[in-house]
Design a protein around this motif. Structure first.
Motif, PDB file in Angstrom:
ATOM      1  N   GLU A 230       0.875  -1.234  -0.145  1.00 21.39           N
ATOM      2  CA  GLU A 230      -0.114   0.001  -0.120  1.00 21.39           C
ATOM      3  C   GLU A 230       0.803   1.022  -0.070  1.00 21.39           C
ATOM      4  O   GLU A 230       0.341   2.299  -0.208  1.00 21.39           O
ATOM      5  CB  GLU A 230      -1.027   0.010   1.157  1.00 21.39           C
ATOM      6  N   LYS A 231       2.091   1.152   0.284  1.00 17.31           N
ATOM      7  CA  LYS A 231       2.804   2.426   0.249  1.00 17.31           C
ATOM      8  C   LYS A 231       4.369   1.922  -0.412  1.00 17.31           C
ATOM      9  O   LYS A 231       4.721   0.743  -0.773  1.00 17.31           O
ATOM     10  CB  LYS A 231       3.471   2.763   1.706  1.00 17.31           C
ATOM     11  N   GLU A 232       4.914   2.985  -1.217  1.00 23.20           N
ATOM     12  CA  GLU A 232       6.209   2.779  -1.584  1.00 23.20           C
ATOM     13  C   GLU A 232       7.271   2.591  -0.725  1.00 23.20           C
ATOM     14  O   GLU A 232       7.151   2.858   0.546  1.00 23.20           O
ATOM     15  CB  GLU A 232       6.593   3.831  -2.481  1.00 23.20           C
ATOM     16  N   PRO A 233       8.306   1.705  -0.849  1.00 18.73           N
ATOM     17  CA  PRO A 233       9.437   1.300  -0.004  1.00 18.73           C
ATOM     18  C   PRO A 233      10.029   2.609   0.521  1.00 18.73           C
ATOM     19  O   PRO A 233      10.315   2.729   1.911  1.00 18.73           O
ATOM     20  CB  PRO A 233      10.596   0.673  -0.814  1.00 18.73           C
ATOM     21  N   ALA A 234      10.174   3.723  -0.189  1.00 14.96           N
ATOM     22  CA  ALA A 234      10.737   4.993   0.381  1.00 14.96           C
ATOM     23  C   ALA A 234       9.609   5.633   1.527  1.00 14.96           C
ATOM     24  O   ALA A 234      10.240   6.042   2.368  1.00 14.96           O
ATOM     25  CB  ALA A 234      10.868   6.073  -0.643  1.00 14.96           C
ATOM     26  N   GLU A 235       8.296   5.377   1.223  1.00 14.36           N
ATOM     27  CA  GLU A 235       7.562   6.042   2.237  1.00 14.36           C
ATOM     28  C   GLU A 235       7.493   5.123   3.476  1.00 14.36           C
ATOM     29  O   GLU A 235       7.452   5.830   4.479  1.00 14.36           O
ATOM     30  CB  GLU A 235       6.105   6.153   1.620  1.00 14.36           C
ATOM     31  N   TRP A 236       7.509   3.920   3.535  1.00 11.50           N
ATOM     32  CA  TRP A 236       7.542   3.120   4.622  1.00 11.50           C
ATOM     33  C   TRP A 236       8.730   3.652   5.441  1.00 11.50           C
ATOM     34  O   TRP A 236       8.592   3.808   6.680  1.00 11.50           O
ATOM     35  CB  TRP A 236       8.021   1.820   4.077  1.00 11.50           C
ATOM     36  N   LEU A 280       5.539  -1.651  12.366  1.00 13.37           N
ATOM     37  CA  LEU A 280       6.605  -1.720  13.206  1.00 13.37           C
ATOM     38  C   LEU A 280       7.361  -2.987  13.001  1.00 13.37           C
ATOM     39  O   LEU A 280       8.420  -3.277  12.750  1.00 13.37           O
ATOM     40  CB  LEU A 280       6.552  -1.180  14.386  1.00 13.37           C
ATOM     41  N   ASP A 281       6.280  -4.216  13.432  1.00 12.02           N
ATOM     42  CA  ASP A 281       6.803  -5.651  13.426  1.00 12.02           C
ATOM     43  C   ASP A 281       7.457  -5.923  11.753  1.00 12.02           C
ATOM     44  O   ASP A 281       8.478  -6.619  11.509  1.00 12.02           O
ATOM     45  CB  ASP A 281       5.781  -6.533  13.527  1.00 12.02           C
ATOM     46  N   MET A 282       6.727  -5.468  10.660  1.00 13.84           N
ATOM     47  CA  MET A 282       7.088  -5.685   9.458  1.00 13.84           C
ATOM     48  C   MET A 282       8.389  -4.915   8.913  1.00 13.84           C
ATOM     49  O   MET A 282       9.245  -5.680   8.527  1.00 13.84           O
ATOM     50  CB  MET A 282       5.871  -5.165   8.568  1.00 13.84           C
ATOM     51  N   LEU A 283       8.737  -3.816   9.439  1.00 12.12           N
ATOM     52  CA  LEU A 283       9.903  -3.256   9.210  1.00 12.12           C
ATOM     53  C   LEU A 283      11.056  -3.883  10.016  1.00 12.12           C
ATOM     54  O   LEU A 283      12.087  -3.845   9.494  1.00 12.12           O
ATOM     55  CB  LEU A 283       9.656  -1.562   9.379  1.00 12.12           C
ATOM     56  N   ALA A 284      10.528  -4.374  11.111  1.00 13.02           N
ATOM     57  CA  ALA A 284      11.761  -5.131  11.951  1.00 13.02           C
ATOM     58  C   ALA A 284      12.142  -6.173  11.160  1.00 13.02           C
ATOM     59  O   ALA A 284      13.202  -6.767  11.220  1.00 13.02           O
ATOM     60  CB  ALA A 284      11.322  -5.261  13.311  1.00 13.02           C
ATOM     61  N   GLU A 285      11.099  -7.131  10.583  1.00 15.46           N
ATOM     62  CA  GLU A 285      11.551  -8.331   9.758  1.00 15.46           C
ATOM     63  C   GLU A 285      11.942  -7.775   8.588  1.00 15.46           C
ATOM     64  O   GLU A 285      13.214  -8.620   7.895  1.00 15.46           O
ATOM     65  CB  GLU A 285      10.306  -9.037   9.340  1.00 15.46           C
ATOM     66  N   ALA A 286      11.797  -6.766   7.890  1.00 16.05           N
ATOM     67  CA  ALA A 286      12.640  -6.293   6.758  1.00 16.05           C
ATOM     68  C   ALA A 286      13.959  -5.951   6.847  1.00 16.05           C
ATOM     69  O   ALA A 286      14.797  -6.353   6.203  1.00 16.05           O
ATOM     70  CB  ALA A 286      11.912  -5.189   6.152  1.00 16.05           C
ATOM     71  N   LYS A 287      14.316  -5.493   8.214  1.00 17.41           N
ATOM     72  CA  LYS A 287      15.704  -5.365   8.832  1.00 17.41           C
ATOM     73  C   LYS A 287      16.295  -6.480   8.834  1.00 17.41           C
ATOM     74  O   LYS A 287      17.474  -6.613   8.257  1.00 17.41           O
ATOM     75  CB  LYS A 287      15.804  -4.567  10.061  1.00 17.41           C
TER      76      LYS A 287
END
Length: 373
Positions: A230-236, A280-287
């Motif tokens: 739903e968002k571009e990677p830059a916006e996330w 936030l959990d999603m971004l932690a997994e991406a990290k």
């Protein structure tokens, strides 16, 4: 445009600041890159017209030309619409007098009578101990503030968290600080804990490298798959920072008008607490996925350039990092475009002395030469 409180200064700044380290460039007849001044000026003014009120540059950006172009962009009434930030090139100082000489030079280049936010640039432990304290730069900054040449004193930072705390504790006159932060760097350099501590002390907090040198705007497929569509990677990546109450603004080093337009839209949608726990959990997994692939934490800031041996250090690291995300054969296509390869490194370590990420460049060049041999 959304606006935020800038720490204890009482000022309000735009959620998005314009970073002037990555202006668009064109090549001259000798193949050397120069700022595309017409486009750069139009981008800065477009951002200001849409509410951006924080413009950030520094003495060394674009071989010393960034401040001059910024000064030109802020003519015709634009200077009065913004807070102007630039930085003292601490590593160049050999005496107290160098502070005054450089500041006066910057005021002239920027064509302004004062600088709103003046930072001691890229502080680490060595520069703090051997230059800032040795040459009484804090007293010099206070005097410049009293004289009206600068209005707020801050620092930008590249080192470990314990050094960040030492610098915070070392001067009670800090108004703000600038740190590297993004959803990858939460445990790197100043760290999230350092960000929180600066926030508790009422400092304005400026975030640099929110997209990690562009890597989080155009991530590898493995990282991209972890992010919501739903968002571009830059916006996330930007939202991760805007979500935090301590953050005053993000700096984006925009290189073309489309990036400017996109960032203005993202900023208009920003707010504290905008992300859910699931986000936030999603971004932690991406990290976690990113960390398994990033071999060298180069942000392409080019402080290491030019290399005495002629190596394009950032591009060499880009090719090396692609071996993890795309495989050696695909990465080799980029590596082969480099005129001078990693094995040309003389191990002079000139680059390592100025690298904000403290990368052991000479050691990595040996590894890179072996990988691609």
């Amino acid at each position: 445009m959304e606006y935020r409180r800038f720490g204890k200064t009482g000022l309000e700044v735009s959620a998005l600041g314009f970073g002037c380290m990555r202006f668009p460039t064109v090549k001259d007849e000798n193949g050397k890159d120069h700022i595309d001044e017409e486009l750069a000026v139009s981008m800065v003014r477009r951002a200001i017209d849409e509410g951006v009120n924080y413009i950030d540059t520094a003495y060394p950006y674009h071989d010393g030309m960034s401040e001059i172009v910024v000064g030109r962009a802020l003519q015709d009434g634009y200077r009065e619409k913004v807070y102007l930030a630039t930085k003292a090139p601490v590593w160049m100082y050999k005496s107290e007098e160098d502070f005054d000489r450089t500041l006066d030079e910057q005021l002239k280049k920027l064509d302004t009578e004062y600088i709103d936010f003046y930072l001691l640039h890229a502080l680490n432990n060595e520069r703090w101990e051997d230059t800032v304290l040795k040459y009484n730069l804090l007293d010099k900054a206070v005097k410049a503030k009293e004289e009206g040449k600068i209005r707020h004193i801050g620092f930008s930072f590249h080192d470990e968290m314990d050094v960040f705390m030492k610098i915070l504790d070392g001067f009670d006159g800090w108004d703000f600080c600038q740190i590297q932060m993004n959803y990858i760097d939460v445990d790197h350099q100043a760290t999230i804990k350092g960000l929180e501590e600066a926030g508790k002390r009422g400092l304005g907090l400026v975030i640099m490298e929110p997209l990690l040198g562009g890597k989080l705007a155009n991530p590898t497929d493995n990282v991209r798959k972890m992010l919501g569509k739903e968002k571009e990677p830059a916006e996330w990546a930007l939202d991760f920072l805007w979500n935090r109450p301590e953050v005053s603004l993000l700096l984006s080093g925009m290189s073309n008008m489309q990036q400017t337009e996109d960032n203005l839209v993202y900023a208009s949608r920003s707010s504290v607490g905008m992300l859910t726990e699931k986000d936030l959990d999603m971004l932690a997994e991406a990290k976690k996925v990113y960390d398994t692939m990033a071999l060298v934490s180069c942000t392409k800031c080019e402080y290491c350039m030019p290399c005495p041996a002629g190596i394009n250090i950032p591009k060499t690291f880009e090719a090396y990092n692609q071996t993890a995300s795309k495989g050696v054969e695909e990465a080799k296509k980029l590596y082969e475009t480099l005129e001078i390869k990693a094995d040309a490194c003389r191990k002079c370590r000139k680059c390592e002395k100025v690298c904000p990420q403290s990368i052991k460049i000479s050691e990595n060049m040996v590894k890179i030469a072996e990988v691609f041999s």
